[in-house]
Scaffold this active site. Sequence first.
Site, PDB file in Angstrom:
ATOM      1  CG  HIS A 261      44.547  80.979 -22.974  1.00 49.72           C
ATOM      2  ND1 HIS A 261      43.476  81.340 -23.763  1.00 49.72           N
ATOM      3  CD2 HIS A 261      45.134  79.938 -23.609  1.00 49.72           C
ATOM      4  CE1 HIS A 261      43.420  80.566 -24.827  1.00 49.72           C
ATOM      5  NE2 HIS A 261      44.425  79.700 -24.757  1.00 49.72           N
TER       6      HIS A 261
ATOM      7  CG  HIS B  15      45.556  74.882 -23.579  1.00 55.96           C
ATOM      8  ND1 HIS B  15      44.362  74.376 -24.061  1.00 55.96           N
ATOM      9  CD2 HIS B  15      45.691  76.122 -24.116  1.00 55.96           C
ATOM     10  CE1 HIS B  15      43.803  75.276 -24.861  1.00 55.96           C
ATOM     11  NE2 HIS B  15      44.585  76.345 -24.911  1.00 55.96           N
TER      12      HIS B  15
ATOM     13  CG  ASP C 189      45.930  69.348 -23.467  1.00 56.72           C
ATOM     14  OD1 ASP C 189      45.876  70.548 -23.155  1.00 56.72           O
ATOM     15  OD2 ASP C 189      45.268  68.866 -24.412  1.00 56.72           O
TER      16      ASP C 189
ATOM     17  N   GLY D  24      40.846  74.166 -30.604  1.00 64.26           N
ATOM     18  CA  GLY D  24      41.157  73.400 -31.801  1.00 64.26           C
ATOM     19  C   GLY D  24      41.341  74.337 -32.976  1.00 64.26           C
TER      20      GLY D  24
ATOM     21  CG  HIS E  65      40.896  78.784 -27.990  1.00 63.28           C
ATOM     22  ND1 HIS E  65      40.473  78.203 -26.814  1.00 63.28           N
ATOM     23  CD2 HIS E  65      42.264  78.731 -27.965  1.00 63.28           C
ATOM     24  CE1 HIS E  65      41.535  77.813 -26.119  1.00 63.28           C
ATOM     25  NE2 HIS E  65      42.634  78.120 -26.786  1.00 63.28           N
TER      26      HIS E  65
ATOM     27  CD  GLU F 210      45.672  80.377 -31.261  1.00 61.86           C
ATOM     28  OE1 GLU F 210      46.796  79.970 -30.916  1.00 61.86           O
ATOM     29  OE2 GLU F 210      44.622  79.756 -31.009  1.00 61.86           O
TER      30      GLU F 210
ATOM     31  CG  ASP G 225      48.244  78.920 -25.769  1.00 59.38           C
ATOM     32  OD1 ASP G 225      47.228  78.355 -25.343  1.00 59.38           O
ATOM     33  OD2 ASP G 225      48.500  79.034 -26.985  1.00 59.38           O
TER      34      ASP G 225
END
Length: 376
Positions: free
Chosen positions: A33, A35, A37, A194, A221, A224, A316
């Site tokens: 996991h 990201h 960006d 998102g 996702h 969370e 993350d």
Amino acid sequence: MTAETPELKVTKRGGGTPATPEQVAAAPKVALHEHLDGGIRPATVAEIADEIGHALPADSVEGLATWFRDSSSSGSLPRYLETFVHTVAVMQRPEDLARVARESVLDLARDGVVYAELRWAPEQHLEAGLDLAGAVEAVQVGIEQGRTEAQAEGRSIAVGQLLTAMRHADRGQEIAELVVEYRDRGVAGFDIAGAEDGFPPILHLEAFEYLRRENAHFTIHAGEAFGLPSIWQAVQRCGADRLGHGVRIVDDIDFDAPGGPRLGRLASYVRDRRIPLEMCPSSNLQTDAVPGMSTVADHPIGPLADLGFRVTVNCDNRLMSDTSMSREMQLLADSFGYGTDDLRWLTINAMKSAFLPFDQRLALIDDVIKPAYAAL
């Protein structure tokens, strides 16, 4: 749960001699996991922003790193997600996408990561004229460059892309088709991301049904910033292979039941089906994913591991959490007393759960992960 439900077997992990920073640094790691960006070097953000004329909230690299960390620690997932305005802005040109991917692979490899899946949303990177396919190809160029440079440094890393659809948008089917088109060219699977609240997984059901028909892998996702309904939809309606975060599965566990913890039906299903939980301790603490967490020692990863869930540890967003895989593992060692055997278990959990062919997963476990941990 009925009165006849047998007591759960709890296998307490940790509590012994915690792994040392030297052992953690040397240990092979698996990042499921991650990201793209959310893992940019602050200096890279600053340099590209200067080139393209994008205004940033801080004047120095150090100040920018601090701003990202502090802005991500508000206890709010929507506020956390606002920080991505600046990272996405500097990832629009093909050369910038390739640079970010190359640097991410290098940074992960230098941290001892032997397998990583980099997730990102192609639909957010089209402002400089790229189309979806061109964006995917630019990232793949960077991944291959990073792997080549890492190999020259004596570090081997396998990397796959996870193409993400934004859950508040309507391009899920397009992105799913892109996953299938590029799955033999560097793309490992699909994801949605998102703000969870108000945008349930079911909104992208068509995409998930298509991926299942095409025998493609996907994670979602879920659990969370929203609770059990999000997890239930992801698992039962959409058929997720893995759960991104999934920490709110604890809402379906009675830890104070007479005789020991009791699992609800959903928690039992997730555990029994060995559905992997992509857990991100520092990030979850920043966004208050489980109310009442004040330190990593409060994170559900500890009790969930004891109960036999297939938990994995992840970063993350390395930039927003000012973290690394080594740091996350060290936090677990310090918080739960995890030794190298516990970290090995978490790493093998992750490798078993990777969107990689079985023989390649097995080779990394048997030829890389197990021998390296045995040498610690």
